[in-house]
Design a protein around this motif. Structure first.
Motif, short mmCIF file in Angstrom:
data_model
loop_
_atom_site.label_atom_id
_atom_site.label_comp_id
_atom_site.label_asym_id
_atom_site.label_seq_id
_atom_site.Cartn_x
_atom_site.Cartn_y
_atom_site.Cartn_z
N ALA A 82 20.79 18.34 2.36
CA ALA A 82 21.16 19.49 1.50
C ALA A 82 19.98 19.94 0.64
O ALA A 82 20.11 20.91 -0.13
N GLY A 83 18.87 19.23 0.72
CA GLY A 83 17.67 19.62 -0.04
C GLY A 83 17.77 19.31 -1.53
O GLY A 83 17.07 19.92 -2.34
N VAL A 84 18.64 18.35 -1.90
CA VAL A 84 18.77 18.04 -3.33
C VAL A 84 18.42 16.58 -3.65
O VAL A 84 18.75 16.10 -4.74
N ALA A 85 17.76 15.91 -2.69
CA ALA A 85 17.36 14.52 -2.98
C ALA A 85 16.44 14.52 -4.19
O ALA A 85 15.51 15.33 -4.27
N GLY A 86 16.69 13.65 -5.14
CA GLY A 86 15.88 13.59 -6.35
C GLY A 86 16.40 14.50 -7.45
O GLY A 86 16.17 14.24 -8.62
N LYS A 87 17.11 15.58 -7.05
CA LYS A 87 17.70 16.47 -8.08
C LYS A 87 19.04 15.92 -8.51
O LYS A 87 19.34 15.81 -9.69
N VAL A 88 19.88 15.61 -7.52
CA VAL A 88 21.12 14.90 -7.83
C VAL A 88 20.72 13.42 -7.90
O VAL A 88 20.21 12.87 -6.93
N LYS A 89 20.89 12.82 -9.06
CA LYS A 89 20.39 11.44 -9.26
C LYS A 89 21.31 10.43 -8.58
O LYS A 89 22.53 10.61 -8.57
N MET A 90 20.69 9.39 -8.04
CA MET A 90 21.49 8.40 -7.32
C MET A 90 21.18 6.98 -7.73
O MET A 90 20.02 6.58 -7.83
N ALA A 91 22.28 6.23 -7.97
CA ALA A 91 22.16 4.79 -8.19
C ALA A 91 22.77 4.13 -6.96
O ALA A 91 23.91 4.45 -6.58
N GLY A 92 22.04 3.22 -6.36
CA GLY A 92 22.54 2.57 -5.14
C GLY A 92 22.90 1.12 -5.40
O GLY A 92 22.54 0.54 -6.43
N PHE A 93 23.61 0.56 -4.43
CA PHE A 93 23.90 -0.87 -4.44
C PHE A 93 23.42 -1.38 -3.10
O PHE A 93 23.59 -0.71 -2.08
N ASP A 94 22.80 -2.56 -3.09
CA ASP A 94 22.24 -3.19 -1.89
C ASP A 94 20.82 -2.72 -1.60
O ASP A 94 20.37 -1.70 -2.14
N ALA A 95 20.15 -3.49 -0.73
CA ALA A 95 18.70 -3.31 -0.58
C ALA A 95 18.21 -3.45 0.85
O ALA A 95 17.48 -4.39 1.18
N PRO A 96 18.59 -2.48 1.72
CA PRO A 96 18.00 -2.49 3.06
C PRO A 96 16.52 -2.12 2.95
O PRO A 96 16.09 -1.55 1.94
N GLU A 97 15.74 -2.42 4.00
CA GLU A 97 14.30 -2.14 3.92
C GLU A 97 14.01 -0.65 3.69
O GLU A 97 13.03 -0.28 3.04
N SER A 98 14.92 0.22 4.17
CA SER A 98 14.71 1.68 4.02
C SER A 98 14.72 2.13 2.56
O SER A 98 14.27 3.23 2.24
N ILE A 99 15.18 1.27 1.67
CA ILE A 99 15.28 1.68 0.26
C ILE A 99 13.90 1.84 -0.37
O ILE A 99 13.74 2.60 -1.33
N VAL A 100 12.90 1.16 0.18
CA VAL A 100 11.57 1.19 -0.44
C VAL A 100 11.07 2.64 -0.51
O VAL A 100 10.71 3.14 -1.59
N ALA A 101 11.09 3.32 0.64
CA ALA A 101 10.60 4.71 0.67
C ALA A 101 11.50 5.61 -0.19
O ALA A 101 11.01 6.53 -0.86
N GLN A 102 12.79 5.32 -0.20
CA GLN A 102 13.72 6.19 -0.95
C GLN A 102 13.62 5.98 -2.47
O GLN A 102 13.98 6.87 -3.23
N LEU A 103 13.13 4.83 -2.88
CA LEU A 103 12.84 4.65 -4.32
C LEU A 103 11.55 5.39 -4.66
O LEU A 103 11.46 6.11 -5.65
N LYS A 104 10.57 5.23 -3.76
CA LYS A 104 9.25 5.83 -4.04
C LYS A 104 9.30 7.36 -4.04
O LYS A 104 8.57 8.01 -4.79
N ASP A 105 10.16 7.95 -3.17
CA ASP A 105 10.19 9.43 -3.14
C ASP A 105 11.22 10.00 -4.12
O ASP A 105 11.47 11.21 -4.13
N GLY A 106 11.85 9.14 -4.91
CA GLY A 106 12.75 9.63 -5.96
C GLY A 106 14.18 9.88 -5.52
O GLY A 106 15.00 10.36 -6.31
N THR A 107 14.50 9.60 -4.25
CA THR A 107 15.90 9.80 -3.81
C THR A 107 16.83 8.92 -4.65
O THR A 107 17.89 9.34 -5.08
N PHE A 108 16.44 7.64 -4.84
CA PHE A 108 17.21 6.73 -5.68
C PHE A 108 16.45 6.47 -6.98
O PHE A 108 15.23 6.23 -6.96
N GLU A 109 17.19 6.46 -8.08
CA GLU A 109 16.62 6.02 -9.36
C GLU A 109 16.41 4.52 -9.33
O GLU A 109 15.44 4.00 -9.86
N LEU A 110 17.40 3.86 -8.77
CA LEU A 110 17.35 2.41 -8.68
C LEU A 110 18.34 1.97 -7.62
O LEU A 110 19.23 2.73 -7.21
#
Ligand code: T6T
Length: 330
Positions: free
Chosen positions: A247-275
């Motif tokens: 939807a083009g709103v990654a990083g704009k709509v803030k996200m808190a996740g649970f669990d830690a698959p390897e894919s989370i590393v890039a998604q933390l670094k690009d701002g998709t997830f706050e934590l």
């Protein structure tokens, strides 16, 4: 510890003079208990990692581990697996029950067959065992994260990320799962302390990341000023993140996740997830197995063992003391 139990434990652990025990019996692999682990589902890094912890414990004491699970989170798939495992007559079954009510009767069959039940990650009943109260207190132990606390932690971080105001929702699996119910409960308890944040209706995705992504887009369509989302487990968080990206709103709509698959590393670094809140599934597997082993060798065990969390953010994810808690995918 009684001497009898001590000798048994040492023998089973391979720590006593290995060949001959006091009785003159020789110590062999057959003397050691077989313990089974039934995950919530197999295709999930959380349980892959829990399996590794249980395997490490089995190797440490020289006991056998059977690992058998279904490919999906589904009671009607978990029950026949449980029945097949009961037929193998292990000393104990570690299980992440798919539903806190529907798995009580199937697990009572294991208990009635003299097999000790240890709940790992999820529980049956109210998760308080060996009290003599209620109809589901027969498991000997519950080994897991503190999921209410985890939900509270996610809420605090999300509240801060959205500047303490706006609309948020929880992307969750389905009602009746102890862990994710408790995360939502903790999240809502904490958000109630933040008066300018409104929690919208929970979206249940059946542990299907595609459904979580579609739900995100539908909510965004109805609520264009959506401020944040809490993804209450790996598939809820991952799916919601994909929905936000599409939807083009990654990083704009803030996200808190649970669990830690390897894919989370890039998604933390690009701002998709706050934590994201990483659980310690290897610890759950290790201590779950050790509890069952101690019980099977005549030793008392605590009825509840709590395991930890590691909060992962863009700022700390490169720290080896943090990223060692990323889940293994195989
Ligand atoms: O969050 C974990 C687990 O704790 C929960 O009970 C079910 O979902 C996961 O396995 C992640 O997919």
């Amino acid at each position: 510890m009684e001497r009898r139990n001590f000798v048994k434990l040492m023998g089973a652990a391979g720590l006593a003079a290995p060949a001959i025990l006091a009785s003159g019996r020789s110590s062999s692999a057959q003397d050691k208990p077989t313990i089974a682990l039934i995950p919530g589902l197999t295709a999930d890094g959380f349980y892959v990692t829990m399996h590794k912890g249980a395997q490490a414990a089995a190797e440490a004491v020289g006991a056998q581990l059977i690992y058998q699970g279904a490919a999906e989170w589904n009671v009607s798939l978990q029950v026949p697996i449980l029945e097949a495992v009961i037929a193998k007559k292990p000393a104990a079954i570690l299980i992440a029950p798919n539903d806190k009510t529907q798995m009580i009767e199937p697990l009572r069959k294991a208990h009635a067959a003299g097999i000790a039940v240890v709940c790992v990650d999820t529980f049956i009943g109210d998760g308080v065992f060996q009290t003599g109260a209620g109809d589901a207190d027969f498991p000997i132990a519950y080994v897991a994260s503190d999921n209410v606390l985890g939900g509270r932690m996610a809420a605090r971080a999300l509240a801060k990320a959205i500047g303490e105001k706006g609309k948020v929702y929880v992307s969750n699996v389905k009602p009746g799962i102890s862990t994710t119910d408790q995360r939502e409960e903790g999240f809502k308890l904490e958000i109630a302390q933040h008066k300018d944040i409104e929690v919208l209706e929970t979206q249940f995705n059946d542990d299907d990341a595609n459904k979580a992504a579609a739900q995100f887009q539908a909510v965004l369509g109805r609520v264009p000023d959506l401020a944040g989302v809490f993804g209450a487990n790996l598939f809820s968080a991952g799916g919601t993140a994909n929905g936000a990206k599409q939807a083009g709103v990654a990083g704009k709509v803030k996200m808190a996740g649970f669990d830690a698959p390897e894919s989370i590393v890039a998604q933390l670094k690009d701002g998709t997830f706050e934590l994201t809140i990483a659980q310690h599934p290897a610890e759950i597997g290790y201590f779950g197995f050790m509890s069952a082993f101690a019980h099977a060798t005549g030793n008392p065990v605590p009825t509840h063992i709590g395991t930890g969390f590691t909060v992962m953010t863009a700022a700390n994810i490169d720290d080896p003391n943090v990223n060692r808690y990323l889940y293994k995918s195989e």
